[in-house]
Motif scaffolding. Structure first.
Motif, PDB file in Angstrom:
ATOM      1  N   GLU A   5       0.766  -0.963  -0.093  1.00  0.00           N
ATOM      2  CA  GLU A   5      -0.136   0.059   0.062  1.00  0.00           C
ATOM      3  C   GLU A   5       0.966   1.252   0.146  1.00  0.00           C
ATOM      4  OE1 GLU A   5      -3.568   2.120   2.728  1.00  0.00           O
ATOM      5  OE2 GLU A   5      -2.879   0.093   3.367  1.00  0.00           O
ATOM      6  N   LYS A   9       1.025   4.201  -3.026  1.00  0.00           N
ATOM      7  CA  LYS A   9       0.270   5.325  -2.630  1.00  0.00           C
ATOM      8  C   LYS A   9       1.563   6.517  -2.892  1.00  0.00           C
ATOM      9  CE  LYS A   9      -3.308   4.601   0.328  1.00  0.00           C
ATOM     10  NZ  LYS A   9      -4.038   4.683   1.407  1.00  0.00           N
ATOM     11  N   ASN A  10       2.966   6.004  -2.794  1.00  0.00           N
ATOM     12  CA  ASN A  10       4.215   6.978  -2.795  1.00  0.00           C
ATOM     13  C   ASN A  10       4.932   7.016  -4.155  1.00  0.00           C
ATOM     14  OD1 ASN A  10       3.338   7.893  -0.291  1.00  0.00           O
ATOM     15  ND2 ASN A  10       4.292   6.065   0.560  1.00  0.00           N
ATOM     16  N   HIS A  36      -5.457   0.355  -3.600  1.00  0.00           N
ATOM     17  CA  HIS A  36      -4.920   1.403  -2.862  1.00  0.00           C
ATOM     18  C   HIS A  36      -4.575   2.726  -3.475  1.00  0.00           C
ATOM     19  CE1 HIS A  36      -3.845  -2.034  -0.303  1.00  0.00           C
ATOM     20  NE2 HIS A  36      -3.398  -2.797  -1.310  1.00  0.00           N
ATOM     21  N   ASN A  37      -4.852   2.776  -4.789  1.00  0.00           N
ATOM     22  CA  ASN A  37      -4.960   4.269  -5.305  1.00  0.00           C
ATOM     23  C   ASN A  37      -5.412   4.383  -6.713  1.00  0.00           C
ATOM     24  OD1 ASN A  37      -3.686   6.843  -5.997  1.00  0.00           O
ATOM     25  ND2 ASN A  37      -1.753   6.442  -5.744  1.00  0.00           N
TER      26      ASN A  37
END
Length: 88
Positions: A5, A9-10, A36-37
């Motif tokens: 996750e 996300k990053n 997750h995104n």
């Protein structure tokens, strides 16, 4: 937050696909990213990213829907830095 996750996300989509396309077939990778995104791939970005990575020789076709490392594959920066490895 789980490691997968955090990565989704990053990190940039291209780096996510570079690593996870070796482990998951496109439908499974699509579901994982959407979980997750969702915004990361809502306009066909996943398909375009696969195409770009194939054309660049980063990924090639493997068996059972998975990709294999192409001649130009290099680990993404987050993997080189071991950014998501937790020390215990």
């Amino acid at each position: 937050m789980r490691t997968i996750e955090q990565i989704i996300k990053n990190e940039p989509l291209e780096e996510i696909v570079t690593v996870f396309a070796l482990l998951k077939a496109p439908p499974h990778l699509d579901m994982m990213i959407r979980r997750h995104n969702r915004e990361l791939i809502q306009h066909g970005e996943l398909e375009r990213t696969y195409k770009k990575l194939f054309e660049a020789g980063v990924l090639t076709s493997g068996e059972k829907g998975l990709c294999v490392k192409g001649p130009n594959w290099e680990p993404p920066q987050f993997a080189l830095e071991k950014k998501y490895i937790e020390l215990h």
